[in-house]
Design a protein around this motif. Structure first.
Motif, PDB file in Angstrom:
ATOM      1  N   ASP A  60      -0.622  -7.525  -6.841  1.00  0.00           N
ATOM      2  CA  ASP A  60       0.321  -7.683  -7.761  1.00  0.00           C
ATOM      3  C   ASP A  60       0.361  -7.319  -9.279  1.00  0.00           C
ATOM      4  OD1 ASP A  60       2.475  -6.075  -7.244  1.00  0.00           O
ATOM      5  OD2 ASP A  60       4.277  -7.670  -7.400  1.00  0.00           O
ATOM      6  N   ASP A  92      -5.065  -6.290  -1.505  1.00  0.00           N
ATOM      7  CA  ASP A  92      -4.060  -5.071  -1.954  1.00  0.00           C
ATOM      8  C   ASP A  92      -4.036  -5.454  -3.060  1.00  0.00           C
ATOM      9  OD1 ASP A  92      -2.112  -3.244  -1.740  1.00  0.00           O
ATOM     10  OD2 ASP A  92      -1.145  -4.290   0.050  1.00  0.00           O
ATOM     11  N   ALA A 112      -2.799  -3.479  -5.824  1.00  0.00           N
ATOM     12  CA  ALA A 112      -1.559  -2.982  -6.020  1.00  0.00           C
ATOM     13  C   ALA A 112      -1.386  -2.152  -7.689  1.00  0.00           C
ATOM     14  CB  ALA A 112       0.339  -3.585  -5.591  1.00  0.00           C
ATOM     15  N   LEU A 116      -7.676  -2.681   0.159  1.00  0.00           N
ATOM     16  CA  LEU A 116      -6.989  -1.283   0.019  1.00  0.00           C
ATOM     17  C   LEU A 116      -6.450  -0.886  -1.421  1.00  0.00           C
ATOM     18  CD1 LEU A 116      -5.160   1.021   0.947  1.00  0.00           C
ATOM     19  CD2 LEU A 116      -3.134  -0.917   1.017  1.00  0.00           C
ATOM     20  N   ARG A 170      -4.168   0.999  -3.698  1.00  0.00           N
ATOM     21  CA  ARG A 170      -3.202   1.752  -4.275  1.00  0.00           C
ATOM     22  C   ARG A 170      -3.455   3.292  -5.517  1.00  0.00           C
ATOM     23  NH1 ARG A 170       0.589   0.278  -0.667  1.00  0.00           N
ATOM     24  NH2 ARG A 170       0.919  -2.181   0.267  1.00  0.00           N
ATOM     25  N   GLN A 171      -2.769   3.861  -5.635  1.00  0.00           N
ATOM     26  CA  GLN A 171      -2.941   4.711  -6.356  1.00  0.00           C
ATOM     27  C   GLN A 171      -2.905   3.811  -8.371  1.00  0.00           C
ATOM     28  OE1 GLN A 171      -0.822   8.563  -5.852  1.00  0.00           O
ATOM     29  NE2 GLN A 171      -1.879  10.098  -6.673  1.00  0.00           N
ATOM     30  N   THR A 172      -1.904   3.312  -7.661  1.00  0.00           N
ATOM     31  CA  THR A 172      -1.070   2.615  -9.209  1.00  0.00           C
ATOM     32  C   THR A 172      -1.866   2.351  -9.218  1.00  0.00           C
ATOM     33  OG1 THR A 172       0.046   0.765  -7.151  1.00  0.00           O
ATOM     34  CG2 THR A 172       1.009   2.727  -9.013  1.00  0.00           C
ATOM     35  N   TYR A 207      -6.612   5.007  -2.624  1.00  0.00           N
ATOM     36  CA  TYR A 207      -6.146   6.064  -3.157  1.00  0.00           C
ATOM     37  C   TYR A 207      -6.547   6.524  -4.351  1.00  0.00           C
ATOM     38  CZ  TYR A 207      -4.688   5.541   1.573  1.00  0.00           C
ATOM     39  OH  TYR A 207      -4.307   5.108   3.660  1.00  0.00           O
TER      40      TYR A 207
END
Length: 436
Positions: free
Chosen positions: A276, A303, A305, A332, A334-336, A366
């Motif tokens: 994060d 993840d 993010a 994963l 993320r698009q960000t 993504y």
């Protein structure tokens, strides 16, 4: 739902809020909600994707009792098998902090270390937003079970800028009684901004009766902190070991993790890491050996993010006899999370025709500006390497031993702490010595 298929619902008795800390309203409420959630879900089955390869049916066959309701003879010293390391030592016996076996004197003033129950009792409001925060989006029955029985565990918090002079060694000791015994410790680690620390977990057990340890650990690595978090699972032959570790990384944080699973009849390590922060680094690595009658599961989820971070994940395993292994790893992006750099690799040796591995690597991306890869291989020993060693006068058994150990030892190089690396090296050598 039949009580026959879920002994833990019977174990709740009237209500789990009668556990210690029942006077803390927010905790009592969460226990009750978790108990109700568990009663709705029950133990996971293989029909659920996350548990497709790990069957908990044997847990339903035993009449589990809670550790705090069973009289067990707590040893006055630790087993000789506990690794020797110059460290601050904290001991949990059946999930409860044991001060007599711990050695945490001399810690820097800005380090809080001890039992979670005492920490909550001293300042209950301070933990309202910490306990369960990293698990809020996870709908898992084993987590609900842990929360329903949340009574104690391990608590470590480092203030901003603290650099620990030696590791924290958490020893989790499962002491079996006369009946199947379960415990559900909750651990919390907070590495403050810019802090540096190493945590080594050693999980061992005594006795011949079945035990179930269901650990949940929440780890927050704040901005610029560097945390080494290593786990050695060497529980007894009749032990069931379930472990969930939820990690959150802030900007420029580094989390170096390694899980070595060698013991237990059924063991599952589930590591979930939320990257994060930007320029953060997650290193989620591990190794395992599953011999006759063992089932070893390693499940991970990274993840990404935020942009400009990286993750590295390598797992290696050896399966012998009818040992079974599971690797489920997902990254994963993320698009960000543009400019993410993430790589995952799982390799396994199958030394027996009865050994089995289920491997499920996944990438879900993504963002369009990333460097990501994954791979998985499994097979027997390399015949050319075996021939090469035999050609130099090494008998086949010894040659196989050399190759298997070299395969496992290789991944230990991912561990950043040399003392921990040596401990894990010795543990693997001791375990594999029996199969070569």
């Amino acid at each position: 739902m039949s009580e026959v298929i879920d002994p833990f619902i019977r174990g709740f008795g009237n209500t789990p809020v009668k556990l210690p800390l029942a006077e803390v309203p927010w905790l009592a409420d969460r226990r009750t909600l978790a108990k109700d959630a568990y009663c709705m879900m029950g133990l996971p089955t293989v029909k659920q994707e996350a548990w497709k390869y790990t069957n908990l049916k044997d847990l339903r066959k035993l009449d589990w009792r809670q550790a705090d309701s069973v009289d067990v003879a707590v040893p006055d010293s630790l087993p000789a098998t506990i690794p020797s390391i110059d460290a601050y030592r904290i001991v949990l016996v059946n999930g409860r902090f044991n001060p007599a076996l711990s050695d945490i004197g001399g810690l820097p003033a800005k380090v809080k270390l001890g039992g979670l129950a005492q920490a909550i009792e001293d300042a209950p409001d301070a933990f309202v937003d910490r306990i369960g925060t990293l698990l809020a989006d996870i709908d898992e029955a084993v987590l609900a079970l842990n929360t329903a029985y949340l009574a104690d565990g391990f608590y470590l918090e480092l203030d901003r800028g603290v650099v620990l002079d030696k590791p924290i060694h958490l020893v989790s000791l499962a002491v079996a009684g006369d009946t199947a015994l379960s415990f559900h410790p909750r651990n919390l680690i907070v590495a403050g901004e810019g802090s540096i620390a190493t945590v080594l977990e050693t999980h061992v057990g005594t006795g011949d009766v079945a035990t179930l340890s269901n650990h949940v650990t929440e780890v927050l690595v704040e901005q610029g902190a560097n945390l080494g978090h290593y786990k050695l699972q060497q529980e007894a032959q009749n032990a069931y070991h379930l472990s969930t570790t939820a990690v959150k990384l802030d900007d420029k944080a580094v989390y170096d993790s390694f899980v070595l699973q060698l013991g237990g009849c059924l063991a599952r390590s589930d590591v979930r890491c939320l990257v994060d922060g930007s320029h953060a680094e997650a290193r989620i690595n591990g190794a395992y050996h599953g011999g006759e009658g063992q089932h070893i599961d390693n499940t991970t989820f990274i993840d990404h993010a935020k942009p400009d971070s990286q993750s590295r994940e390598i797992y290696k395993g050896v399966l012998d006899g009818n040992g079974r292994g599971v690797f489920q790893g997902k990254i994963l992006v993320r698009q960000t999370a543009q400019r993410t750099d993430g790589h995952q690799l799982n390799r396994a040796l199958l030394l027996s025709r009865k050994a089995e591995l289920d491997s499920k690597p996944e990438l879900e991306i993504y963002a369009d500006d990333v460097k990501c890869s994954h791979g998985a291989t499994s097979g027997d020993l390399d015949e050319d390497q075996l021939f090469y060693l035999q050609a130099r006068g090494i008998d086949e058994d010894k040659a196989r031993k050399i190759l298997v150990q070299a395969f496992m030892f290789d991944v230990l190089g991912e561990i950043q702490n040399p003392a921990v690396r040596e401990i894990f090296h010795d543990a693997i050598g001791e375990k594999l010595g029996d199969i070569a």
